[in-house]
Design a protein around this motif. Sequence first.
Motif, PDB file in Angstrom:
ATOM      1  N   UNK A   1       0.855  -0.980   0.177  1.00  0.00           N
ATOM      2  CA  UNK A   1      -0.038  -0.048   0.618  1.00  0.00           C
ATOM      3  C   UNK A   1       0.756   1.333  -0.368  1.00  0.00           C
ATOM      4  N   UNK A   2       2.001   1.143   0.540  1.00  0.00           N
ATOM      5  CA  UNK A   2       2.987   2.494   0.404  1.00  0.00           C
ATOM      6  C   UNK A   2       3.062   2.715   2.148  1.00  0.00           C
ATOM      7  N   UNK A   3       2.675   2.117   2.701  1.00  0.00           N
ATOM      8  CA  UNK A   3       2.605   2.268   4.233  1.00  0.00           C
ATOM      9  C   UNK A   3       3.840   1.514   4.442  1.00  0.00           C
ATOM     10  N   UNK A   4       4.380   2.835   5.403  1.00  0.00           N
ATOM     11  CA  UNK A   4       5.680   2.348   5.719  1.00  0.00           C
ATOM     12  C   UNK A   4       5.494   0.976   7.543  1.00  0.00           C
ATOM     13  N   UNK A   5       4.315   1.380   7.834  1.00  0.00           N
ATOM     14  CA  UNK A   5       4.572   0.651   9.164  1.00  0.00           C
ATOM     15  C   UNK A   5       3.472  -0.201   8.907  1.00  0.00           C
ATOM     16  N   UNK A   6       3.100  -0.289   7.382  1.00  0.00           N
ATOM     17  CA  UNK A   6       2.478  -1.649   7.593  1.00  0.00           C
ATOM     18  C   UNK A   6       3.461  -2.570   6.611  1.00  0.00           C
ATOM     19  N   UNK A   7       4.373  -2.001   6.460  1.00  0.00           N
ATOM     20  CA  UNK A   7       5.247  -3.164   4.700  1.00  0.00           C
ATOM     21  C   UNK A   7       5.753  -4.309   5.599  1.00  0.00           C
ATOM     22  N   UNK A   8       5.685  -4.888   4.241  1.00  0.00           N
ATOM     23  CA  UNK A   8       6.015  -6.680   4.939  1.00  0.00           C
ATOM     24  C   UNK A   8       7.215  -7.015   5.365  1.00  0.00           C
TER      25      UNK A   8
END
Length: 291
Positions: free
Chosen positions: A264-271
């Motif tokens: 999604x581009x969200x660093x906090x939820x990055x794999x």
Amino acid sequence: MLTLKNTYLTVKINPLGAELTSVQDNDSHLEYMWQADKAYWGRHAPFLFPIVGRLQDNQYRLAGKTYQMTQHGFARDREFQVVAQTDTELSLQLTADEQSRQLFPSDFTLTITYTLVDHRLKVAAEVTNPADTPLVFSFGAHPGFNVPLGEAIADFTDYQVTVSPKQTYQRVPLVGPYSDTCHPVPLDLTKPLQLDHQLFAHDAQVLALDNQETTLMLSSTVNDHGIALTLAAPYVGVWSPYPKQAPFVCIEPWWGLADDVQATGDLETKVAINHLAAHKSFQAGYEITYF
């Protein structure tokens, strides 16, 4: 260059990126490390921080703001400061500054420590969060080893990577430069992984290790020289550039992954991202035995 030396090995480290550039046997002068020929790959053993791999569109979002960052982050291109050195141990440190905050807004301290013990080089990394808010990041290493080692008539295909424990691992496929974590592929490594340039036609072979202590041994059928890299990390990559017929292979401990194909581009939820609480530290490490 900074030098570590004992009876068996001489090690050279560049403060730029805290990068390991040379490991030579003192008797035979055999060079184990890839020597950064730009025709193939112009690095030796960079550290990957604060991301591993590539971001979709080379950008991410954090706290509602979008930032640009290229593959593997910026630490490999920054000058580290020496904080301690003896004949056989060296610690280097990188801290956040105005330049880093343009790419990555968080405060951090990254410390890399090399310790030479007999025929082994221990590499320890510590990420410290000095802030009152959580730190999200990935970390990895990317050491490259000459193939062949000490035998000019040997070929790339004379070498193999033996993984211990010998078992079936889950391989994370790459779609272009991105991870496809939803479709892992079983890879039987009860037998050695035979090196062939075609093996890297779709980029690195990425194994999920689940932080289990694992040893990857690079060896050949034509001589007794090789290396064994032992780690306890979530992932390890085995890579050589393709379609170039490059005379080296990298064995890469990773505490992170490239963006997922569904990112999604969200660093906090990055794999595979790491979340470090305020005023806490994260440790990672591995060791390489040279023979």
